[in-house]
Motif scaffolding. Sequence first.
Motif, PDB file in Angstrom:
ATOM      1  N   GLY A  66       1.388  11.218   6.011  1.00 23.54           N
ATOM      2  CA  GLY A  66       1.046  11.349   7.419  1.00 23.54           C
ATOM      3  C   GLY A  66       0.050  10.346   7.961  1.00 23.54           C
ATOM      4  N   THR A  67      -0.293   9.320   7.179  1.00 27.46           N
ATOM      5  CA  THR A  67      -1.321   8.366   7.624  1.00 27.46           C
ATOM      6  C   THR A  67      -0.776   6.989   7.984  1.00 27.46           C
ATOM      7  OG1 THR A  67      -1.828   7.576   5.388  1.00 27.46           O
ATOM      8  CG2 THR A  67      -3.057   9.514   6.165  1.00 27.46           C
ATOM      9  N   GLY A  68       0.526   6.775   7.815  1.00 31.28           N
ATOM     10  CA  GLY A  68       1.095   5.442   7.982  1.00 31.28           C
ATOM     11  C   GLY A  68       0.897   4.834   9.353  1.00 31.28           C
ATOM     12  N   GLU A  87       4.745   7.095   2.597  1.00 35.97           N
ATOM     13  CA  GLU A  87       4.748   5.992   3.553  1.00 35.97           C
ATOM     14  C   GLU A  87       4.132   4.783   2.864  1.00 35.97           C
ATOM     15  OE1 GLU A  87       3.729   7.255   7.791  1.00 35.97           O
ATOM     16  OE2 GLU A  87       2.859   8.844   6.545  1.00 35.97           O
ATOM     17  N   GLU A  88       4.620   3.608   3.217  1.00 37.23           N
ATOM     18  CA  GLU A  88       4.108   2.385   2.613  1.00 37.23           C
ATOM     19  C   GLU A  88       3.888   1.332   3.681  1.00 37.23           C
ATOM     20  OE1 GLU A  88       6.643   1.280  -0.632  1.00 37.23           O
ATOM     21  OE2 GLU A  88       6.048   3.032  -1.788  1.00 37.23           O
ATOM     22  N   TYR A 143       0.844  -1.192   0.000  1.00 38.90           N
ATOM     23  CA  TYR A 143       0.000   0.000   0.000  1.00 38.90           C
ATOM     24  C   TYR A 143       0.880   1.244   0.000  1.00 38.90           C
ATOM     25  CZ  TYR A 143      -3.328  -3.420   1.840  1.00 38.90           C
ATOM     26  OH  TYR A 143      -4.106  -4.529   2.026  1.00 38.90           O
ATOM     27  N   ARG A 144       0.642   2.141  -0.920  1.00 41.95           N
ATOM     28  CA  ARG A 144       1.242   3.472  -0.892  1.00 41.95           C
ATOM     29  C   ARG A 144       0.201   4.351  -0.206  1.00 41.95           C
ATOM     30  NH1 ARG A 144       4.364   6.709  -5.485  1.00 41.95           N
ATOM     31  NH2 ARG A 144       5.910   5.242  -4.741  1.00 41.95           N
ATOM     32  N   SER A 161       6.435  -0.442   5.892  1.00 35.02           N
ATOM     33  CA  SER A 161       7.680  -0.650   5.175  1.00 35.02           C
ATOM     34  C   SER A 161       8.798   0.091   5.905  1.00 35.02           C
ATOM     35  CB  SER A 161       7.550  -0.108   3.749  1.00 35.02           C
ATOM     36  OG  SER A 161       8.794  -0.164   3.090  1.00 35.02           O
ATOM     37  N   LEU A 162       9.986  -0.447   5.835  1.00 33.81           N
ATOM     38  CA  LEU A 162      11.144   0.195   6.465  1.00 33.81           C
ATOM     39  C   LEU A 162      11.655   1.385   5.652  1.00 33.81           C
ATOM     40  CD1 LEU A 162      13.144  -2.938   7.661  1.00 33.81           C
ATOM     41  CD2 LEU A 162      11.608  -1.467   8.980  1.00 33.81           C
ATOM     42  N   VAL A 163      11.282   1.451   4.398  1.00 34.66           N
ATOM     43  CA  VAL A 163      11.684   2.564   3.547  1.00 34.66           C
ATOM     44  C   VAL A 163      10.468   3.156   2.850  1.00 34.66           C
ATOM     45  CG1 VAL A 163      14.018   1.694   3.145  1.00 34.66           C
ATOM     46  CG2 VAL A 163      12.199   1.050   1.591  1.00 34.66           C
ATOM     47  N   ALA A 164      10.555   4.434   2.560  1.00 40.69           N
ATOM     48  CA  ALA A 164       9.484   5.123   1.845  1.00 40.69           C
ATOM     49  C   ALA A 164       9.948   5.380   0.419  1.00 40.69           C
ATOM     50  CB  ALA A 164       9.150   6.432   2.536  1.00 40.69           C
ATOM     51  N   GLU A 165       9.101   5.092  -0.529  1.00 40.27           N
ATOM     52  CA  GLU A 165       9.430   5.324  -1.934  1.00 40.27           C
ATOM     53  C   GLU A 165       8.870   6.676  -2.348  1.00 40.27           C
ATOM     54  OE1 GLU A 165       8.012   3.405  -6.051  1.00 40.27           O
ATOM     55  OE2 GLU A 165       8.967   1.998  -4.673  1.00 40.27           O
TER      56      GLU A 165
END
Length: 112
Positions: free
Chosen positions: A13-15, A51-52, A8-9, A43-47
Amino acid sequence: MILEIRTYRLKPGTGEEFVRVMREESVPLLEAAGIRVVDCGASLVAEDGHEEAYLIRAFASLDEHRDQEAAFYAGEAWRRGPREAIVSRIDSSHSIVVEVPEETAAVLGRGR
């Protein structure tokens, strides 16, 4: 065994709230409906600064995947429960479905 891996992308601010609702509200409903949740989280990283999050579910077959998913998402518990809190935070999602040995799902779910 069939694993579905959803990513999910999320809207900016909603992660944190997305993951909380997923873990505390959505996953218990999925499990009550007989759907095996292997893991979910952030996810540990954001693309591209987004936030993912992810959700990994296991099914015995493609037919079970189709039938259980259709029944769950048509049900009142989902529609009147966390649906809006989940869907409203998603910019986009992607799913892949792969066949794996049972041991793979067991290993992936150990940290949960």
